[in-house]
Design a protein around this motif. Structure first.
Motif, PDB file in Angstrom:
ATOM      1  N   ARG A 100       0.828  -1.203   0.000  1.00 59.81           N
ATOM      2  CA  ARG A 100       0.000   0.000   0.000  1.00 59.81           C
ATOM      3  C   ARG A 100       0.865   1.256   0.000  1.00 59.81           C
ATOM      4  O   ARG A 100       0.578   2.230  -0.704  1.00 59.81           O
ATOM      5  CB  ARG A 100      -0.933  -0.004   1.205  1.00 59.81           C
ATOM      6  N   ASP A 101       1.943   1.241   0.794  1.00 60.21           N
ATOM      7  CA  ASP A 101       2.839   2.408   0.834  1.00 60.21           C
ATOM      8  C   ASP A 101       3.467   2.654  -0.539  1.00 60.21           C
ATOM      9  O   ASP A 101       3.556   3.800  -1.002  1.00 60.21           O
ATOM     10  CB  ASP A 101       3.931   2.196   1.884  1.00 60.21           C
ATOM     11  N   ILE A 102       3.916   1.574  -1.184  1.00 58.48           N
ATOM     12  CA  ILE A 102       4.547   1.719  -2.502  1.00 58.48           C
ATOM     13  C   ILE A 102       3.542   2.245  -3.526  1.00 58.48           C
ATOM     14  O   ILE A 102       3.831   3.174  -4.292  1.00 58.48           O
ATOM     15  CB  ILE A 102       5.122   0.369  -2.962  1.00 58.48           C
ATOM     16  N   SER A 103       2.355   1.666  -3.555  1.00 52.20           N
ATOM     17  CA  SER A 103       1.365   2.064  -4.554  1.00 52.20           C
ATOM     18  C   SER A 103       0.845   3.473  -4.299  1.00 52.20           C
ATOM     19  O   SER A 103       0.599   4.234  -5.243  1.00 52.20           O
ATOM     20  CB  SER A 103       0.205   1.060  -4.575  1.00 52.20           C
ATOM     21  N   THR A 104       0.680   3.835  -3.031  1.00 54.54           N
ATOM     22  CA  THR A 104       0.214   5.189  -2.713  1.00 54.54           C
ATOM     23  C   THR A 104       1.199   6.229  -3.217  1.00 54.54           C
ATOM     24  O   THR A 104       0.811   7.266  -3.782  1.00 54.54           O
ATOM     25  CB  THR A 104       0.009   5.340  -1.200  1.00 54.54           C
ATOM     26  N   TRP A 105       2.487   5.965  -3.010  1.00 54.45           N
ATOM     27  CA  TRP A 105       3.506   6.892  -3.514  1.00 54.45           C
ATOM     28  C   TRP A 105       3.510   6.916  -5.033  1.00 54.45           C
ATOM     29  O   TRP A 105       3.623   7.979  -5.653  1.00 54.45           O
ATOM     30  CB  TRP A 105       4.877   6.462  -2.988  1.00 54.45           C
ATOM     31  N   ALA A 106       3.349   5.753  -5.665  1.00 55.71           N
ATOM     32  CA  ALA A 106       3.412   5.674  -7.126  1.00 55.71           C
ATOM     33  C   ALA A 106       2.273   6.446  -7.784  1.00 55.71           C
ATOM     34  O   ALA A 106       2.471   7.093  -8.822  1.00 55.71           O
ATOM     35  CB  ALA A 106       3.387   4.214  -7.578  1.00 55.71           C
TER      36      ALA A 106
END
Length: 701
Positions: A594-600
């Motif tokens: 979730r952290d990776i996708s939110t930043w992306a």
């Protein structure tokens, strides 16, 4: 998830050419291809020479007849000949086909020498017989290819064969032009030749076909088997059905009809040059040499344009590039007919070929990027069939029309302008092509998700290599609506995206429908990597990062620009698929993903996520064709994915609409529309409402 598109580039040829039997077959294909194109040029030339003393109408009709005999059988008779080919031995059919074609073409100048009065009728008879033999030869060749290369390289072999068939055309044309340039010397040495270059070309044909037959005779092609097991996918037995079945149910009908109209306009332009080229070049004082140059210029230009198309103006909208190249093709053809200089006519023919090739390549790029995988093959078949049929008709009818128009001398004051029928046809086709291309441009560029704020500013920016975007203040928030359709395999996401897109456009909204992965140029490559079953070595963490890269590029290039201008964006999959498939499915930490996708995705959250829930075994049973890398995962994997989706929906019920995908499609569509109504922005600007005093009403379907 959908299957990746197969790669298609002649640069892959070295893989299949490393296979010795196929390399030998390819050499025979090169020789046969040269022979086919040389025969077309030589027979057209002989038809013009045999009727040199006849009226203009008769000369053009003779040329049109040769072109009809040479080009029409492959479109009209392929289904019948294909059924016969399946019952013949492949190797010996090819050997006999090469020998017979060689003998038939050699017989044309021989009959012209021995029986001049029968020369023209025999030319038509020999050409027709040679084309029928070629159909049998082509069917045997296509069925033999799968016996010489592994299945995984079959696509590369087919593409190389297609490239060879058309790539030999400009070489043959230049060879014919070279023979024509020394025709005076040949005529002095051999006075009995009616047309030295044409006769020598046909004798050379015989030699090429005989050598090709000798090569094929030694190939290790197995004995006949059922065509169902060995038939090559390049066979053209269903050209006419593919054309007349049209584009029904294959996506945005306005876009696809625009592509079809634009491509037909460019193909007609090329066909007109081929059809009237021989007598048009003669009128310009160039004769056979000029005809060979025109032929080489237009077909060679098409090859260059097809290669350059995907690489030209990479920052320019592909839809706009298609429309511009189609319009430019008509304009160039108009000037090609108007000029009276052979050198300038050849240059314009080259430009015409280049822009026509670019239009074709660009149209295929649009289809690959914007048409769903399950419909793409039907769209390609329709466009290819329409182009083949149009090329035959335009090539045959152009000289017929020129013959009825005739050649006239128009007095202009003290001067006289020679108005030739071929030139009039080129100008008329060019003018009609411009009109058709403009119509196609407007259709194709309706709701273009790639288009910048204006055509000329975007074009000039692309020429400078600068990406143009509309200025947006840092604190501006997207004003459009963002809707995502999620679900497991076979849940019907693509269908509901299409239904919702059509419904919203009927209400007057600008709608951008898209998908993940694969909506951008980078995304297309990532999609191929991620879904190819041969890439089973991709680790779960690397898979997460590849999907995140696609989403980052997609949001920045496609979704945010559309939302900022107030459009409704409908996406087939988004970050929830990453959390469900790679989190729950791969047993990775959902919080980390979730952290990776939110930043992306720059914290972009959908206004509504529709989850189409279906049991994995039922959803997978709906799929047709071979499963991709994700679809072929275990049943336990897909069960975890389904549970992951449902957990996400329970955690955020206000954003989710969960529907049973087993319900009838119409009922699911109505439920989605009912929920979407509350999210819709006003399609009419407030300024317009102030003037009219009306509020737009959303229709109930």
């Amino acid at each position: 998830m959908s299957r990746p598109a197969s790669p298609g580039a002649p640069s892959e040829a070295h893989n299949v050419l490393a296979i010795t039997p196929f390399r030998r077959l390819w050499i025979s294909l090169v020789l046969s291809g040269l022979g086919d194109w040389l025969s077309l040029l030589a027979l057209v030339s002989l038809a013009a020479i045999f009727t040199a003393d006849a009226p203009v109408l008769v000369r053009y009709l003779a040329i049109g007849g040769v072109l009809a005999v040479k080009l029409a059988p492959s479109v009209l008779f392929s289904p019948l000949v294909g059924a016969l080919t399946d019952r013949l031995d492949r190797r010996w059919t090819m050997v006999a086909g090469d020998v017979l074609r060689g003998l038939l073409y050699v017989s044309v100048p021989v009959v012209g020498l021995l029986a001049p009065g029968f020369a023209l009728p025999w030319l038509f008879i020999a050409a027709l017989l040679a084309e029928i033999v070629e159909l049998l030869w082509t069917g045997a060749k296509d069925s033999a290819v799968p016996n010489l290369v592994p299945r995984k390289l079959l696509g590369q072999a087919d593409r190389l064969g297609l490239f060879t068939a058309y790539g030999t055309a400009p070489i043959a044309a230049l060879l014919f032009a070279g023979l024509a340039s020394i025709s005076n010397v040949l005529g002095v040495l051999v006075p009995s030749l009616a047309s030295p270059e044409a006769d020598i070309a046909l004798y050379l044909n015989g030699l090429l076909f005989f050598v090709a037959a000798g090569i094929v005779a030694g190939l290790p092609i197995p004995a006949h088997r059922s065509a169902k097991d060995t038939q090559s996918p390049t066979r053209d037995a269903r050209i006419l059905p593919a054309v007349f079945q049209g584009l029904r149910g294959s996506g945005d009908p306005v876009l696809l009809r625009g592509l079809s109209v634009g491509l037909i306009a460019t193909v007609v332009a090329v066909g007109a040059v081929i059809g009237v080229g021989r007598l048009h070049a003669e009128g310009l004082g160039a004769g056979n040499a000029g005809f060979g140059v025109l032929f080489a210029a237009v077909l060679g230009g098409m090859g260059l344009g097809a290669i350059a198309g995907p690489r030209v103006l990479k920052l320019f909208s592909r839809r706009r590039l298609f429309g511009l190249t189609a319009v430019l093709a008509g304009v160039v053809l108009l000037f090609t007919g108007a000029v009276g200089d052979m050198v300038l006519a050849a240059v314009l023919a080259l430009v015409l070929g280049v822009v026509a090739g670019m239009a074709w390549a660009t149209a295929l790029t649009v289809v690959t990027r914007e048409i769903e995988d399950e419909h793409r093959a039907a769209v390609h078949a329709h466009l290819n069939g329409a182009a083949r049929l149009t090329l035959v008709l335009s090539t045959v009818l152009a000289p017929v029309a020129a013959g009825f128009i005739g050649d006239r001398a128009l007095p202009i004051g003290p001067l006289t302008y020679d108005l030739r029928g071929g030139a009039v046809v080129l100008m008329a086709v060019g003018l009609l092509g411009v009109v058709a291309a403009v119509v196609a441009h407007h259709r194709v560029n309706r709701n273009d998700p790639e288009a910048g704020p204006g055509l000329l500013p975007e074009l000039f920016a692309a020429l400078r290599g600068v990406e143009i975007t509309e200025p947006v203040a840092e604190d501006d928030k997207p004003s459009g609506a963002f809707i995502v359709i999620e679900g497991g395999e076979g849940a019907g996401k693509s269908t509901q995206v299409r239904e919702l897109t059509v419904w919203l456009r009927d209400q007057g909204f600008e709608v951008v429908s898209t998908r993940q992965p694969g909506a951008t140029k980078l995304g297309m490559r990532l999609r191929g990597l991620l879904l190819d079953r041969e890439n089973s070595h991709i680790t779960p963490r690397a898979e997460v990062l590849l999907y995140a890269a696609d989403k980052a590029d997609h949001v920045q290039q496609e979704i945010l620009p559309a939302l900022r201008r107030g459009a409704v964006v409908i996406s087939d999959r988004y970050t929830d698929s990453l959390l469900a498939y790679q989190g729950a499915g791969r047993d990775l930490a959902v919080s980390d993903i979730r952290d990776i996708s939110t930043w992306a995705v720059q914290d972009l959250v959908p206004d509504l996520t529709v989850l189409l829930d279906v049991r994995p075994e039922e959803g997978l049973s709906r799929l047709s064709g071979p499963a991709d890398r994700i679809e072929s995962e275990s049943a336990e994997f897909h069960d975890r994915v389904r549970k992951g989706f449902l957990d996400l929906a329970r955690a955020d019920p206000d954003r989710y609409l969960v529907l049973d995908a087993r319900e009838p499609r119409e009922r699911v569509t109505r439920e989605i529309q009912k929920r979407v109504r509350a999210l819709l922005p006003d399609p009419v600007p407030s300024a317009s409402e102030a003037v009219t005093g009306m509020i737009p009403v959303i229709k109930n379907d």
